[in-house]
Design an enzyme around this catalytic site. Structure first.
Site, mmCIF file in Angstrom:
data_model
loop_
_atom_site.group_PDB
_atom_site.id
_atom_site.type_symbol
_atom_site.label_atom_id
_atom_site.label_comp_id
_atom_site.label_asym_id
_atom_site.label_seq_id
_atom_site.Cartn_x
_atom_site.Cartn_y
_atom_site.Cartn_z
ATOM 1 N N HIS A 174 59.471 38.574 48.636
ATOM 2 C CA HIS A 174 59.974 38.150 47.321
ATOM 3 C C HIS A 174 60.029 39.327 46.352
ATOM 4 O O HIS A 174 60.994 39.473 45.585
ATOM 5 C CB HIS A 174 59.076 37.052 46.739
ATOM 6 C CG HIS A 174 59.316 35.705 47.339
ATOM 7 N ND1 HIS A 174 60.577 35.150 47.431
ATOM 8 C CD2 HIS A 174 58.459 34.788 47.860
ATOM 9 C CE1 HIS A 174 60.473 33.950 47.994
ATOM 10 N NE2 HIS A 174 59.211 33.718 48.267
ATOM 11 N N HIS A 234 55.528 37.677 53.504
ATOM 12 C CA HIS A 234 56.514 36.802 52.857
ATOM 13 C C HIS A 234 56.529 37.021 51.346
ATOM 14 O O HIS A 234 57.602 37.139 50.736
ATOM 15 C CB HIS A 234 56.193 35.342 53.167
ATOM 16 C CG HIS A 234 57.039 34.360 52.433
ATOM 17 N ND1 HIS A 234 58.254 33.895 52.910
ATOM 18 C CD2 HIS A 234 56.862 33.743 51.235
ATOM 19 C CE1 HIS A 234 58.771 33.048 52.046
ATOM 20 N NE2 HIS A 234 57.940 32.926 51.020
ATOM 21 N N GLU A 235 55.347 37.076 50.740
ATOM 22 C CA GLU A 235 55.281 37.296 49.290
ATOM 23 C C GLU A 235 55.794 38.686 48.931
ATOM 24 O O GLU A 235 56.454 38.864 47.899
ATOM 25 C CB GLU A 235 53.847 37.104 48.795
ATOM 26 C CG GLU A 235 53.286 35.706 49.022
ATOM 27 C CD GLU A 235 54.174 34.606 48.468
ATOM 28 O OE1 GLU A 235 54.900 34.845 47.479
ATOM 29 O OE2 GLU A 235 54.173 33.501 49.044
#
Length: 232
Positions: A107, A103-104
């Protein structure tokens, strides 16, 4: 302040239910993360390795991955172009850790590809932070001094902070979507493991929805309180 909160009926009717929903969302993400942090992924990639694999799959090579202390303190810092993974994610091979790390990385890929909503969020965050810091003071002063000017300015500033939270939603949901797609395409997780990672990321995303709900409830509460004072 305690006096104001105790005798404000809108606090109990509107804000408290929203805060309870936010609390449940936080408890849910913690419980879901704990559940899947106890299940190791079959391929044995650590969170740090998973984040790097997602970045490479999208042709992103200039993002550093670092360890940071804390629990669920994982984040991507666009100012330094660094993904920071927490104690329970960086070295862990669990399904939860791989999902959070991906998920990071999502980003970071958003920034690298110029994803519109994240560019918008970056542009308005300074203004939103100002609104968040000063809005409540102006709103409360407007309520007690019966000043429409102070109250109106406070509402405008508070609304800017709410806009920031609203723009954050598609950014977070998109990063989770990118994470799941990347984990599937790179075969970092098996299909059954992907369902667990998706549950972790969905629970985390709901905390942002709950935070927005609390802000909207707070705004409605102040508007009703001010309108009530005007009638009195």
């Amino acid at each position: 302040m305690p006096f104001f909160y105790y005798y404000d009926p809108y606090y109990w009717m509107i804000l408290v239910p929203a805060m309870l929903i936010a609390l449940l969302a936080q408890l849910n993400v913690s419980a879901t993360f704990n559940r899947y942090s106890r299940i190791s992924s079959a391929r044995g990639f650590t969170g740090a390795q998973a984040a790097e694999a997602v970045l490479r799959a999208h042709g992103v090579y200039d993002v550093r991955i670092e360890h940071v202390a804390g629990r669920l303190s994982d984040h991507y810092d666009p100012r330094t172009n660094v993904i920071r993974l927490s104690d329970g994610v960086y070295h862990s091979t669990s399904i939860a850790s791989v999902g959070v790390a991906a998920h990071e990385a999502g980003h970071a890929v958003q920034y690298a590809q110029g994803y519109g909503p994240i560019k918008l969020r970056t542009a308005i965050i300074p203004v939103c932070n100002i609104g968040s810091q000063f809005s409540i003071i102006l709103i409360i002063l407007g309520l007690f001094l019966y000043s429409q000017t102070l109250f109106g300015l406070g509402v405008i500033l508070f609304s800017l902070a709410v806009v920031g939270q609203l723009v954050t939603l598609p950014v977070e949901f998109n990063a989770s979507h990118r994470a799941i797609v990347s984990l599937r395409e790179t075969h970092l997780l098996q299909e059954e493991e992907l369902r667990g990672a998706k549950k972790v990321l969905s629970a985390a995303a709901m905390t942002y929805v709950a935070a927005l709900l609390v802000s909207l409830a707070q705004l409605l509460r102040f508007l009703l309180a001010f309108n009530s004072r005007r009638r009195d």
